[in-house]
Design a protein around this motif. Structure first.
Motif, short mmCIF file in Angstrom:
data_model
loop_
_atom_site.label_atom_id
_atom_site.label_comp_id
_atom_site.label_asym_id
_atom_site.label_seq_id
_atom_site.Cartn_x
_atom_site.Cartn_y
_atom_site.Cartn_z
N ARG A 138 5.66 3.08 -5.41
CA ARG A 138 5.48 2.22 -3.96
C ARG A 138 5.29 3.78 -2.84
O ARG A 138 4.64 3.21 -2.18
CB ARG A 138 5.96 1.32 -3.75
CG ARG A 138 6.56 0.05 -4.03
CD ARG A 138 6.83 -1.03 -3.82
NE ARG A 138 9.03 -0.41 -4.21
CZ ARG A 138 9.84 -0.57 -5.73
NH1 ARG A 138 9.39 -1.81 -6.39
NH2 ARG A 138 11.40 -0.34 -5.70
N ARG A 142 2.07 3.60 -0.45
CA ARG A 142 2.21 3.04 0.58
C ARG A 142 0.64 2.66 1.17
O ARG A 142 1.00 1.58 2.22
CB ARG A 142 3.00 4.18 1.15
CG ARG A 142 2.49 5.68 2.04
CD ARG A 142 2.95 6.25 1.96
NE ARG A 142 3.48 7.65 2.57
CZ ARG A 142 2.98 8.20 1.78
NH1 ARG A 142 2.68 8.39 0.19
NH2 ARG A 142 2.75 9.85 2.17
N LEU A 145 -0.41 -0.47 0.31
CA LEU A 145 0.32 -1.58 -0.07
C LEU A 145 0.71 -1.86 2.13
O LEU A 145 0.05 -3.14 2.40
CB LEU A 145 1.26 -1.05 0.35
CG LEU A 145 2.09 -0.80 -1.47
CD1 LEU A 145 3.24 -0.04 -1.44
CD2 LEU A 145 1.48 -2.01 -2.26
N GLU A 186 3.51 -5.41 -6.35
CA GLU A 186 3.70 -5.58 -5.19
C GLU A 186 2.69 -6.36 -4.10
O GLU A 186 2.72 -7.34 -3.51
CB GLU A 186 4.08 -4.09 -4.36
CG GLU A 186 5.06 -3.18 -5.07
CD GLU A 186 6.20 -3.82 -4.37
OE1 GLU A 186 5.79 -4.13 -2.54
OE2 GLU A 186 7.50 -4.01 -4.72
N ARG A 190 2.10 -9.58 -0.91
CA ARG A 190 1.78 -9.45 -0.43
C ARG A 190 -0.02 -10.42 0.21
O ARG A 190 -0.66 -10.45 0.82
CB ARG A 190 0.98 -7.92 -0.06
CG ARG A 190 2.20 -7.32 0.74
CD ARG A 190 1.68 -6.22 0.02
NE ARG A 190 2.85 -4.97 1.01
CZ ARG A 190 4.26 -4.56 0.30
NH1 ARG A 190 3.97 -5.07 -1.06
NH2 ARG A 190 4.72 -3.81 0.70
#
Length: 238
Positions: A138, A142, A145, A186, A190
């Motif tokens: 992650r 980042r 994301l 992830e 979202r």
């Protein structure tokens, strides 16, 4: 990686905006061949969209639009948005098809994981399932994301095709597949729709079958792979 470029069809109204790294290239070519109107194309290399790569346009940072830090990427995206007749992502009225953050082969670069190898020179399965591994992945993506968090806040429909299941020599296969699962989860959290063609394009080892691989290339899919992605997008009412 392929050179960033734009691919725009006209004059029919675009069905979607395509943004991504070089993996978006075969998708754009397939859409052109199918006379599927769209705007967009690759706007950088995969590693460009892992770490922080954008800012919010707005003094308070709360309701600003997305601004790419790289000048060339920013120029290309601006051209795409102009072609769609919108001033920013907040006005986007078509789905976004995007490959940002999905370059698992870069995340899986072997030397990055040497410290975690056991005496057999492998990355243990237990570590690949651990919270620490997830945190490291992650952190590696980042920037992507943050991008998808913002598209979710804007209420955009976003579809992310998984990349070809190809692991170049520079990458660790076990890390590649484990990292891809973390990244996919992830993105899904979202609100991103994952376009997963693995059951249709891989062999028993989970690797991309040669018929869907770009010749003389270690990471990209070919036009046949792009056609499958486009067919799946059409099945999802794009």
């Amino acid at each position: 990686m392929t050179t960033p470029c734009s691919t725009t069809t006209a004059p029919a109204p675009a069905r979607f905006l395509l943004l991504g790294d070089s993996h978006a290239g075969c998708m754009g070519r397939a859409a052109l061949q199918a006379d599927l109107p769209f705007v967009g194309g690759p706007v950088g290399s995969g590693r460009d969209f892992l770490g922080p790569f954008l800012d919010l346009d707005g003094a308070d940072g709360g309701d600003g639009d997305l601004v790419f830090r790289n000048a060339e990427t920013r120029r290309l995206v601006r051209e795409f948005l102009d072609a769609l007749g919108v001033t920013g992502f907040a006005e986007l009225g078509v789905p976004l098809v995007c490959t940002f953050g999905l370059s698992a082969h870069t995340v899986a670069t072997r030397q990055n994981w040497d410290i975690h190898r056991d005496r057999h020179a492998t990355v243990p399965e237990g570590f690949l399932r651990s919270g620490l591994f997830g945190d490291l992945v992650r952190a590696s993506v980042r920037g992507a994301l943050a991008f998808y968090e913002r598209t979710a806040a804007l209420g955009l429909r976003v579809l992310a095709p998984l990349p070809p299941q190809r692991v170049p020599g520079m990458s660790d296969p076990a890390v590649f597949f484990a990292a891809q699962d973390v990244i996919g989860a992830e993105l899904a959290a979202r609100g991103v729709e994952i376009v997963d063609l693995r059951a249709r394009v891989t062999d028993g080892s989970g690797r991309q079958r040669p018929v869907f691989c770009e010749a003389d290339d270690t990471i990209h899919g070919n036009l046949a792979f792009g056609r499958l992605v486009v067919a799946e997008l059409l099945d999802r009412a794009l």
